[in-house]
Scaffold this motif. Structure first.
Motif, PDB file in Angstrom:
ATOM      1  N   PRO A  86       0.949  -1.210  -0.180  1.00 18.32           N
ATOM      2  CA  PRO A  86      -0.038  -0.120   0.036  1.00 18.32           C
ATOM      3  C   PRO A  86       0.838   1.289   0.079  1.00 18.32           C
ATOM      4  CG  PRO A  86      -0.404  -1.298   2.024  1.00 18.32           C
ATOM      5  CD  PRO A  86       0.570  -2.299   1.209  1.00 18.32           C
ATOM      6  N   GLU A  87       2.090   1.372   0.825  1.00 20.57           N
ATOM      7  CA  GLU A  87       2.610   2.612   0.640  1.00 20.57           C
ATOM      8  C   GLU A  87       3.199   2.939  -0.924  1.00 20.57           C
ATOM      9  OE1 GLU A  87       3.375  -0.053   2.728  1.00 20.57           O
ATOM     10  OE2 GLU A  87       2.778   0.768   4.571  1.00 20.57           O
ATOM     11  N   THR A  89       2.137   1.871  -3.582  1.00 19.74           N
ATOM     12  CA  THR A  89       0.968   2.156  -4.148  1.00 19.74           C
ATOM     13  C   THR A  89       0.486   3.769  -4.425  1.00 19.74           C
ATOM     14  OG1 THR A  89       0.310  -0.485  -4.384  1.00 19.74           O
ATOM     15  CG2 THR A  89      -1.450   1.195  -4.961  1.00 19.74           C
ATOM     16  N   ARG A  90       0.395   3.760  -2.911  1.00 13.17           N
ATOM     17  CA  ARG A  90      -0.051   5.486  -2.729  1.00 13.17           C
ATOM     18  C   ARG A  90       0.976   6.358  -3.331  1.00 13.17           C
ATOM     19  NH1 ARG A  90      -2.235   3.634   2.253  1.00 13.17           N
ATOM     20  NH2 ARG A  90      -0.222   3.868   3.392  1.00 13.17           N
ATOM     21  N   SER A 152      -9.480  -6.404  -6.200  1.00 13.59           N
ATOM     22  CA  SER A 152      -9.505  -6.541  -4.534  1.00 13.59           C
ATOM     23  C   SER A 152      -9.281  -7.964  -4.574  1.00 13.59           C
ATOM     24  CB  SER A 152     -10.683  -6.039  -4.287  1.00 13.59           C
ATOM     25  OG  SER A 152     -11.836  -6.276  -4.959  1.00 13.59           O
ATOM     26  N   VAL A 155      -5.267  -8.521  -3.679  1.00 15.61           N
ATOM     27  CA  VAL A 155      -5.056  -7.894  -2.255  1.00 15.61           C
ATOM     28  C   VAL A 155      -6.040  -8.084  -1.371  1.00 15.61           C
ATOM     29  CG1 VAL A 155      -3.260  -6.219  -3.433  1.00 15.61           C
ATOM     30  CG2 VAL A 155      -5.623  -5.691  -3.189  1.00 15.61           C
ATOM     31  N   LEU A 158      -7.265  -5.674   1.633  1.00 17.06           N
ATOM     32  CA  LEU A 158      -7.956  -4.213   1.688  1.00 17.06           C
ATOM     33  C   LEU A 158      -9.206  -4.575   1.310  1.00 17.06           C
ATOM     34  CD1 LEU A 158      -5.074  -2.097  -0.017  1.00 17.06           C
ATOM     35  CD2 LEU A 158      -5.377  -2.280   2.374  1.00 17.06           C
ATOM     36  N   THR A 162     -11.742   0.289  -0.511  1.00 18.71           N
ATOM     37  CA  THR A 162     -10.390   0.955  -0.402  1.00 18.71           C
ATOM     38  C   THR A 162      -9.686   0.860  -1.700  1.00 18.71           C
ATOM     39  OG1 THR A 162     -10.304   0.387   1.950  1.00 18.71           O
ATOM     40  CG2 THR A 162      -8.093   1.233   0.902  1.00 18.71           C
ATOM     41  N   VAL A 163      -9.813  -0.350  -2.303  1.00 23.32           N
ATOM     42  CA  VAL A 163      -9.060  -0.704  -3.646  1.00 23.32           C
ATOM     43  C   VAL A 163      -9.795   0.148  -4.928  1.00 23.32           C
ATOM     44  CG1 VAL A 163      -8.825  -2.268  -5.497  1.00 23.32           C
ATOM     45  CG2 VAL A 163      -8.406  -2.929  -3.072  1.00 23.32           C
ATOM     46  N   ASP A 166      -8.586   3.856  -4.530  1.00 28.63           N
ATOM     47  CA  ASP A 166      -7.381   3.983  -4.883  1.00 28.63           C
ATOM     48  C   ASP A 166      -7.223   3.864  -6.288  1.00 28.63           C
ATOM     49  OD1 ASP A 166      -3.949   3.626  -4.921  1.00 28.63           O
ATOM     50  OD2 ASP A 166      -4.817   1.585  -5.771  1.00 28.63           O
TER      51      ASP A 166
END
Ligand code: CDP
Ligand code: CDP
Length: 211
Positions: A86-87, A89-90, A152, A155, A158, A162-163, A166
């Motif tokens: 996630p880090e 990906t953000r 989703s 992953v 999550l 959230t997916v 994002d």
């Protein structure tokens, strides 16, 4: 050079289809998104802010990356798992909007293909910027809810919401940036994969590759 360019948003099927197509055609495959993720990983690892254009521009040429099929090392550290987290990906769309990062990644992608005499490359700007003269340019797409559903499933930690948010955020950043925004290349074959199987997409593309 025999180049196949595949672009499109997240979850449209680029990686899956590009890998399969490369095997069918006896070519190698390059996931250019992994390279941008590698730069985001290197930025975070150095404690830098991914949206600080000058800091990121300063490090990009020094980042040593080796991208294999399904593996990546960044500065000799195996980053295969972390670049999908996630880090990273953000952060990735922020570093990917940096013109200096793009210039260096495009240079490395052209070098990769030249060394091999061609290949299947997938990303966001392959048909528009990296190889506008590719023998086949493809723009894969799918409905946003189908793309979020596919992602989703991959992953599990999550939620769907959230997916989906994002993906929507990354779509907006990737399509809205000034340098090399995500867009259909001139002459690209546009395929909506929402209601097609992977096999159907691969067969449709194989039929379009000039012999
Ligand atoms: O796998 P997923 O579709 O989630 O994304 P990816 O292909 O790994 O790409 C991650 C991010 O890198 C994208 O959201 C873009 O911001 C950037 N990217 C780019 O700008 N240009 C490319 N040729 C490939 C990726
Ligand atoms: O690289 P990109 O983010 O565009 O997509 P991907 O990582 O290849 O993920 C797409 C997912 O949707 C994979 O799990 C595929 O099996 C699935 N899928 C597809 O790619 N194409 C279809 N026509 C149907 C399903």
């Amino acid at each position: 050079m025999r180049i196949i360019a595949i672009d499109g948003p997240a979850g449209s099927g680029k990686s899956t289809i590009a890998k399969r197509l490369a095997t069918r055609l006896g070519l190698e495959y390059l996931d250019t998104g992994a390279m941008y993720r590698g730069i985001a990983f290197a930025t975070l690892r150095r404690g830098l802010d991914p949206s600080d254009q000058e800091d990121v521009a300063r490090i990009v040429r020094d980042v040593h990356m080796q991208v294999g099929e399904g593996t990546i090392t960044v500065d000799d550290v195996d980053a295969t798992i972390e670049i999908r987290g996630p880090e990273v990906t953000r952060a990735v769309s922020l570093v990917a909007a940096n013109p200096e990062v793009r210039t260096e990644m495009v240079r490395r992608q052209r070098e990769w293909a030249t060394e091999r005499g061609g290949g299947v490359l997938e990303g966001r700007d392959i048909g528009t910027v990296v190889f506008p003269d590719a023998v086949l340019k493809v723009y894969l797409t799918a409905r946003p809810e189908v793309r979020a559903e596919r992602r989703s499933k991959e992953v599990s930690d999550l939620s769907y919401e959230t997916v989906a948010s994002d993906l929507a955020r990354r779509d907006a950043l990737d399509q809205g940036r000034e340098t090399s925004p995500l867009a259909e290349a001139d002459g690209a074959l546009v395929v909506d994969t929402s209601d097609l199987t992977v096999d159907e997409v691969v067969e449709a593309l194989v039929a379009k590759v000039p012999s």
